[in-house]
Design an enzyme around this catalytic site. Structure first.
Site, PDB file in Angstrom:
ATOM      1  N   LYS A 264      -4.941   5.904   8.296  1.00 21.12           N
ATOM      2  CA  LYS A 264      -5.811   6.276   7.172  1.00 21.12           C
ATOM      3  C   LYS A 264      -6.671   7.458   7.619  1.00 21.12           C
ATOM      4  CE  LYS A 264      -9.359   4.086   4.260  1.00 21.12           C
ATOM      5  NZ  LYS A 264      -9.026   4.595   2.943  1.00 21.12           N
TER       6      LYS A 264
ATOM      7  N   SER B 173     -12.761  -3.633   0.436  1.00 22.88           N
ATOM      8  CA  SER B 173     -13.057  -3.072   1.764  1.00 22.88           C
ATOM      9  C   SER B 173     -14.562  -2.913   1.926  1.00 22.88           C
ATOM     10  CB  SER B 173     -12.431  -1.689   1.911  1.00 22.88           C
ATOM     11  OG  SER B 173     -11.082  -1.731   1.562  1.00 22.88           O
TER      12      SER B 173
ATOM     13  N   ARG C  57       0.886  -1.182   0.000  1.00 23.15           N
ATOM     14  CA  ARG C  57       0.000   0.000   0.000  1.00 23.15           C
ATOM     15  C   ARG C  57       0.914   1.220   0.000  1.00 23.15           C
ATOM     16  NH1 ARG C  57      -2.330   3.290   4.015  1.00 23.15           N
ATOM     17  NH2 ARG C  57      -4.400   4.082   3.502  1.00 23.15           N
TER      18      ARG C  57
END
Ligand SMILES: Cc1ncc(COP(=O)(O)OP(=O)(O)O)c(N)n1
Ligand code: 3NM
Ligand code: MG
Length: 491
Positions: free
Chosen positions: A413, A384, A315
């Site tokens: 996040k 997700s 990521r």
């Protein structure tokens, strides 16, 4: 040897039947058509091939089917002859009765909307007359004629009596010996074009003529003008020859090549099938954290695997594409050598280019069904989900697993909504897919997550608990031990 492949489209067709005008080049590949008593349906470009069957499946009907499938065009098949054929040569030819060839054409043309007819082996003048009779009755946009007079092996398949009726021509130069380039010459009735590409050195050239002709037909069926169709078809044949250049099929001088090159890309990417237990300890990287601790992405991934990570996700939100791709390739090689699957966050292109095992996407990323169509059936796709509705959709759209969170608040996040342990349970119960929990999870609270009463909750995904630690492998080992303990308590 020069093979003459001729493509008499509109000028000649004017004499043969009433052609519909070719679709404009910018029309969509799949257009919506309405038919009588029918709702709006998706119109699929359609080529009908009228050709011989090759038992070795390198040329003829079989090559046409594969080429059209690879180019996304439907292909119906009218068989004129059945050949006993392999990579050595043609051992036998059994010509079908003309009235039965006519019956096959009628079956297809009376029912289906055929855009382009492509002919291959027409073993007699009688068979040509049968074809003309049929296409006079039904309107098709174009006729692509591949005379198939001589097979790549040198065997003669049709006599020269059929030659005088041809007009536009494409002369293939691929079989010319000792030239560096494969140069084809295309004449459209007005201008002559030289189309050259680098010669691909391979024995696997059986079926190139059939494939070139059916690829031209396929591109015409999509609505491309003739010259563009010829150029794309030549590129496709070159790509297919390149992919299949080292294949070893048959003992003869000319083997078949690899039309379905896209599937090959998918095949090589999945070293083993996905298992829900892969989600047990899911390590998700973060370049900011690794930079802070002075380690590269590859060092971080190696350390996480050493500590017991069962799956890795890259990521990398801040890397340039080139940098991301290089890191991904290295990490793919590390993970595959350890038997650990590796996914790419968000970037389908990077996953494909690096040979990764799949992609993780969120609700605002590329839709799962589109990712699936791009990656193929063997890749792993995670999505997700924060709600039961999203979890249900994930199953319907063909995802392999769900990442659900934020279970706890997280600084990793920004603006992430926390759903808590109850929200996680609701998501788990709404889907048949395996679920991995994410968001604010570490060694201290992993046990509480694993205590959630949902049989499809398989593990935890973590970023900072591993990569914001001074020693990634120790942090991973600690989390792994705690997860093991939680599982023992659960059972
Ligand atoms: C395993 C796992 N679950 C959830 C996410 C979050 O994905 P997404 O919602 O697309 O957000 P970004 O990670 O792209 O910021 C994930 N990456 N992994
Ligand atoms: C990437 C991500 N997705 C989330 C979601 O809720 O979908 S939470 C999250 C960040 C997880 O990082 P950490 O383990 O450091 O809390
Ligand atoms: Mg995303």
């Amino acid at each position: 040897m020069l093979h003459f492949r001729t493509f008499p489209v509109t000028p000649t067709l004017g004499k043969l039947c009433s052609p519909r005008p070719l679709k404009s080049s910018n029309c969509p590949r799949f257009s919506m058509v309405s038919r009588e008593n029918d709702d709006q349906k998706m119109k699929i470009p359609h080529v009908m091939t009228v050709a011989g069957s090759d038992s070795g499946a390198g040329a003829g009907i079989q090559a046409d089917l594969k080429a059209c499938a690879a180019l996304g065009v439907y292909c119906s098949t009218v068989i004129t002859a059945v050949t006993a054929q392999n990579t050595v040569g043609v051992q036998g030819v059994n010509i079908l009765p003309e009235d039965f060839v006519a019956e096959q054409m009628k079956s297809v043309l009376s029912d289906m909307e055929v855009d382009v007819v492509k002919t291959g082996m027409l073993p007699s003048v009688g068979m040509v007359k049968v074809l003309l009779q049929s296409i006079k009755e039904y309107s098709v946009q174009a006729l692509v004629v591949d005379p198939v007079m001589v097979a790549t092996s040198g065997d003669v398949l049709a006599g020269s009596s059929v030659l005088p009726v041809f007009r536009n021509v494409l002369v293939k130069g691929g079989d010319l010996p000792a030239s560096m380039d494969a140069i084809d010459v295309f004449y459209d009735g007005e201008n002559v074009y030289e189309l050259s590409s680098a010669r691909i050195s391979t024995r696997n050239t059986h079926g190139t003529g059939c494939t070139l002709a059916s690829s031209i037909a396929a591109e015409l069926a999509k609505g491309l003008p003739m010259l563009s169709a010829v150029k794309i078809a030549k590129k496709f044949v070159d790509a297919a020859l390149n992919y299949g250049k080292d294949m070893a099929i048959g003992r003869g001088r000319h083997g078949p090549f690899d039309h379905l090159l896209k599937l090959k890309v998918c095949r090589s990417v999945a070293p083993r099938a996905f298992s829900p237990s892969d989600l047990f300890l899911y390590a998700v990287t973060d370049s900011g954290m690794n930079e802070k601790w002075g380690r590269s992405i590859t060092e971080a991934v190696k350390a996480a695997i050493e500590g017991g990570a069962t799956i890795v996700q890259l990521r990398e939100k801040n890397l340039e594409t080139r940098e991301f791709l290089e890191a991904a390739k290295e990490c793919v090689s590390i993970c595959h050598s350890k038997g650990v699957p590796i996914l790419i966050n968000d970037r389908v292109d990077v996953a494909l280019a690096s040979d990764a095992d799949g992609v993780h996407v969120g609700q605002s990323d590329m839709p799962v069904s589109l990712v699936r169509s791009l990656l193929g059936p063997e890749k792993i796709i995670g999505i997700s989900c924060k709600t039961p509705e999203q979890a249900h959709e994930a199953w319907v759209n063909g995802a392999d697993y769900i990442g659900s969170g934020g279970v706890f608040p997280t600084n990793t996040k920004a603006n992430n909504r926390t759903i808590g342990l109850d929200g996680l349970k609701e998501v788990c119960l709404a889907s048949k897919l395996p679920v991995v929990a994410i968001g604010g999870i570490g060694a201290s609270n992993a046990q509480s997550v694993m205590e959630v009463d949902a049989p499809n909750l398989e593990g935890v995904a973590v970023v900072s608990a591993l990569f914001n630690a001074e020693c990634v492998s120790s942090a991973t080992k600690q989390l792994h031990a705690n997860l093991k303990q939680a599982v023992r308590t659960r059972s």
